[in-house]
Structure formats: structure tokens, C-alpha cells
Enzyme design. Structure first.
Site, short mmCIF file in Angstrom:
data_model
loop_
_atom_site.label_atom_id
_atom_site.label_comp_id
_atom_site.label_asym_id
_atom_site.label_seq_id
_atom_site.Cartn_x
_atom_site.Cartn_y
_atom_site.Cartn_z
N ASP A 33 26.28 -11.37 -24.36
CA ASP A 33 26.30 -10.10 -24.74
C ASP A 33 25.93 -10.54 -25.72
O ASP A 33 25.44 -8.89 -25.77
CB ASP A 33 28.17 -10.16 -24.82
N ASP A 53 22.30 -7.31 -26.07
CA ASP A 53 21.80 -6.42 -26.86
C ASP A 53 20.69 -7.02 -27.90
O ASP A 53 19.93 -5.51 -28.52
CB ASP A 53 23.22 -6.40 -28.00
N TYR A 60 35.97 -14.31 -22.57
CA TYR A 60 36.70 -12.97 -22.25
C TYR A 60 37.38 -12.96 -21.31
O TYR A 60 38.02 -11.88 -21.53
CB TYR A 60 35.76 -12.26 -22.06
N LYS A 117 25.23 -24.06 -26.60
CA LYS A 117 25.74 -25.00 -27.63
C LYS A 117 26.30 -26.57 -27.77
O LYS A 117 27.10 -26.54 -27.85
CB LYS A 117 27.11 -23.60 -28.53
N ASP A 144 22.32 -20.39 -31.13
CA ASP A 144 20.86 -19.79 -32.94
C ASP A 144 19.78 -19.67 -32.74
O ASP A 144 19.76 -18.85 -33.24
CB ASP A 144 22.05 -20.78 -33.87
#
Ligand code: NAD
Length: 366
Positions: free
Chosen positions: A251, A255, A146, A195, A227
Site C-alpha cells: 500500500d 503510492d 488490514y 521485514k 525500509d
């Protein structure tokens, strides 16, 4: 102890829910002999209306001088409010982004805790929920994809967009230290999510997290690919204590984790820098649809105040007292409208209350 707190009531339901958190903090201060001083600053729409910008330099200076900041929420209806006709840097959320940057808040904490009284709000099966779950998502907030360089350009007639994901070892180390510190206050397990089978930044993440782990022999570290973590959160959320991860993974996973607990009105959060300083706020927004009606759920803000006592002031006993009071009120069947059972036959067993009464009930049980 003297606690110097800056409050940002903000917009919409913000002032209503912050008032209830202050009520509870005042009760804690009285019971455990602390002195709390509050100073309010404007941010978001309230600051645009009063000062023509979403956060003034004076407000930033006031926040920097505090021990901690307690916030409600900012923003209005994004379709109808005149604030959203302004250029992006003058809109309400620009104030919050600026404050996070000015205060160097790089560690975002979002607890996901399922109260057994609110089990019906959880979309998972009963056998998965079991006796409930209690995890903390620790997300790096100021680095990664980001904040990396980005561009969109046309090369040989083909439009190409590029985003870059950069982490330095120092950025990883400081969030890892926070994650292990927090795990030590909890069940002493860190799941570091990356990852590393594909990304260099994740391989560096893993190496640095392992280095930091050596200073915390009593904390168990495990690594999990992102994942797999997304699957495990809905397959077996009980396995997690602290999930430590970078900005974009955090992020998305935070959620996902918050959805499995049910109501947005229950979810607290904290953003910390490398001292004890933090900004504490509910995970939800300013809920303009219910603002001014006295029906907003203040529990997320009250639990954010408990996080403030725990992480900025090391007042664990006082934070426990707030969390226990919230638990008690739920056990006694009190609910704001957002956490009322959906089925009519289950509503007889609970009592619907408004924002201020919920704050009173919790503070009476401290
Ligand atoms: P929202 O979280 O404000 O509302 C979504 C839904 O949840 C609404 O139906 C609302 O009534 C309900 N809700 C939220 N908090 C509640 C509470 N405490 N009690 C009961 N119900 C509650 O999200 P939105 O409608 O997408 O956004 C509204 C405004 O809030 C926008 O301007 C947005 O930018 C802003 N926002 C601010 C923050 C922040 O201040 N950190 C975070 C998210 C959104």
C-alpha cells in the site's frame, strides 16, 4: 478470440474515461480480429441512486460471469455528496470492497512507468531518472494487517489497541506465483520486500517466496527490507522490475512509486484472482472536480485495458499495440490538461486536448 467484458463506468469521470478505453479496445478488436462483447453494471453512487445500495447481487453475478472487468472509478465529493451521509456499508466504496472480496482479487498490480516525454512531472533529479524506469508493484490485497483481528480495550486504566498481521503459506504462495509469472513476461527480476529481520510473518514470506522461485530458474530473485526499499525507490528506481510484497508494505510503496512517475491520470492498475480473471481500473479516483467537463485524462484507463489484454487474455501483441500508441501520442506532443507542462515556455511545444480527442488519437495509432 471472444472477450466477454463487464464494464463499470461508475461515477464522476468514470463514464467518460471508460468510453475512451472501449473506443481503443474496439479498434484493437477490429485490427486483430477479436470479438468483444460488453455488459455494463452499476456500482458506487450510480448504483445507490438507481438501486439503493452500492452493488447489487445481480451486478456481482454479472461480473462473475465475465472474462474480465474494466472499471472507471466510483465515488463523489466526500464532503458534499449525499452518498457520504449514508452508513459506511451503503457508501460508494463499500461496493468496490464487496466486489474485490466476491471476486477473490488477492493480487494487486500497479505499474510505475516514467514516459520520457513526461519527465518534468517526476520529482527526482535528472541523474537519478536517467533513461527512465519501468517497474511493477505487486501487492497482496486480501491478507495481512488490514484483515487481521483488531481490538481496542482498556486494561488497568490504559487504553491499548491491537492489530494482528497474519499470513498463511498458501496466501503467500499464490501471490508469489503471480509475481514470478508476471516477471517472466517482463525483465525477469523479482524483488521480494519484507521485514524478515523482525517479523515472523516476513520470515515465512521469505521462505515461501524462495520455494516458489525454484520453479522459475530464469527469474532472478532478490530480497529487500521494506525500509531499504522505500529509500531505493527514490535513490535508484531503475533497479526494480517486479516488487513483490505484502498488503501494508505494498500500500505504502505503490503510492511512493506512483508519485515518482508524476500524474495520476497515467497510472493503470489490475487486481487478479488465481485464474486469469481480473478487475482493471485507473489508479485515480472519480475526480468530481472535473467530471462532465470533457478534460479528464483517459490514458490510465486505456493502459488498464492494455493490462487486461495482457494478463487476462494473454494478448501481448495487442497490449503492446495500445502501449505503443500511447507512447506515440505523447511523442507527438498531445497532452490532457493534467499532464501539461507547468512552465509557460514549454507549453508552446505541446498541444492540449480533451478526453475524447485523446481517445481518438490513441485509437487512430493502433
Ligand atoms: P481523485 O483521484 O479522484 O482526484 C485527485 C485529483 O486528481 C483531482 O484534482 C482530480 O481532478 C485529479 N485526477 C484524478 N484522475 C484524473 C484524470 N484521469 N485526469 C485528470 N485529472 C485527474 O481523488 P479524490 O478527489 O481524493 O477522490 C474523489 C472520489 O474518488 C472520492 O469519492 C474517492 O473515494 C474516490 N476514489 C475512488 C477510487 C476508485 O474508484 N478505485 C480510488 C480513489 C478514490
Amino acid at each position: 478470440m471472444n472477450l466477454n467484458i463487464v464494464c463499470i463506468p461508475g461515477d464522476g469521470i468514470g463514464p467518460e474515461i471508460v468510453a475512451e478505453a472501449k473506443k481503443v479496445l474496439d479498434k484493437v478488436a477490429k485490427k486483430y480480429s477479436h470479438n468483444i462483447s460488453y455488459k455494463d453494471i452499476l456500482m458506487g453512487g450510480a448504483s445507490i441512486d438507481a438501486c439503493g445500495e452500492p452493488l447489487t447481487d445481480e451486478a456481482i453475478a454479472t461480473a462473475k460471469a465475465a472474462d474480465a472487468v474494466l472499471m472507471g472509478s466510483i465515488g463523489g465529493n466526500t464532503s458534499t455528496s449525499p452518498w457520504y451521509k449514508l452508513p459506511p456499508h451503503l457508501r460508494p466504496e463499500a461496493g468496490l470492497l464487496k466486489l474485490r472480496k466476491e471476486l477473490n482479487l488477492f493480487a494487486n498490480l500497479r505499474p510505475a512507468y516514467l514516459y520520457k516525454e513526461l519527465k518534468e512531472a517526476c520529482p527526482l533529479r535528472d541523474d537519478i531518472i536517467g533513461s527512465g524506469f519501468d517497474m511493477m508493484i505487486m501487492r497482496e490485497l486480501t491478507g495481512g494487517l488490514y484483515f487481521g483481528a483488531r481490538s481496542t480495550k482498556e486494561v488497568d486504566g490504559v487504553v491499548t489497541a491491537v492489530d494482528t498481521l497474519t499470513y498463511t503459506e498458501n496466501e503467500i504462495r499464490r501471490i508469489a506465483v503471480k509475481g514470478f509469472d508476471i516477471a517472466q513476461k517482463r525483465r525477469k527480476k523479482v524483488t521480494s520486500v519484507d521485514k524478515a529481520n523482525v517479523l515472523d510473518s516476513s520470515r515465512l514470506w521469505r521462505t515461501v517466496v524462495e520455494e516458489v522461485a525454484r520453479d522459475y530458474p530464469e527469474v532472478t530473485l532478490e530480497h529487500m527490507l521494506v525500509d531499504n526499499c522505500a529509500m531505493q525507490l527514490v535513490k535508484d528506481p531503475k533497479q526494480f522490475d517486479v516488487i513483490l510484497t505484502e498488503n501494508m508494505f505494498g500500500d505504502i510503496l505503490s503510492d511512493e512509486a506512483s508519485m515518482v512517475t508524476g500524474s495520476i491520470g497515467m497510472l493503470s492498475s489490475a487486481s487478479l484472482n488465481d485464474t486469469k480473471f481480473g478487475l482493471y481500473e485507473p489508479s485515480g479516483g472519480s475526480a468530481p472536480d472535473i467530471a462532465g467537463k470533457g478534460i479528464a485524462n483517459p490514458i490510465a484507463t486505456i493502459l488498464s485495458a492494455a493490462m487486461m489484454l495482457r494478463y487476462s487474455f494473454d494478448l501481448d501483441r495487442e497490449a503492446d499495440a495500445i502501449e505503443a500508441a500511447v507512447q506515440k501520442v505523447l511523442e507527438e506532443g498531445y497532452r490532457t490538461i493534467d499532464i501539461m507542462p507547468q512552465e509557460a515556455d514549454k507549453r508552446d511545444r505541446v498541444k492540449q486536448v480533451g478526453t475524447a480527442v485523446m481517445g481518438d488519437l490513441i485509437s487512430e495509432r493502433i
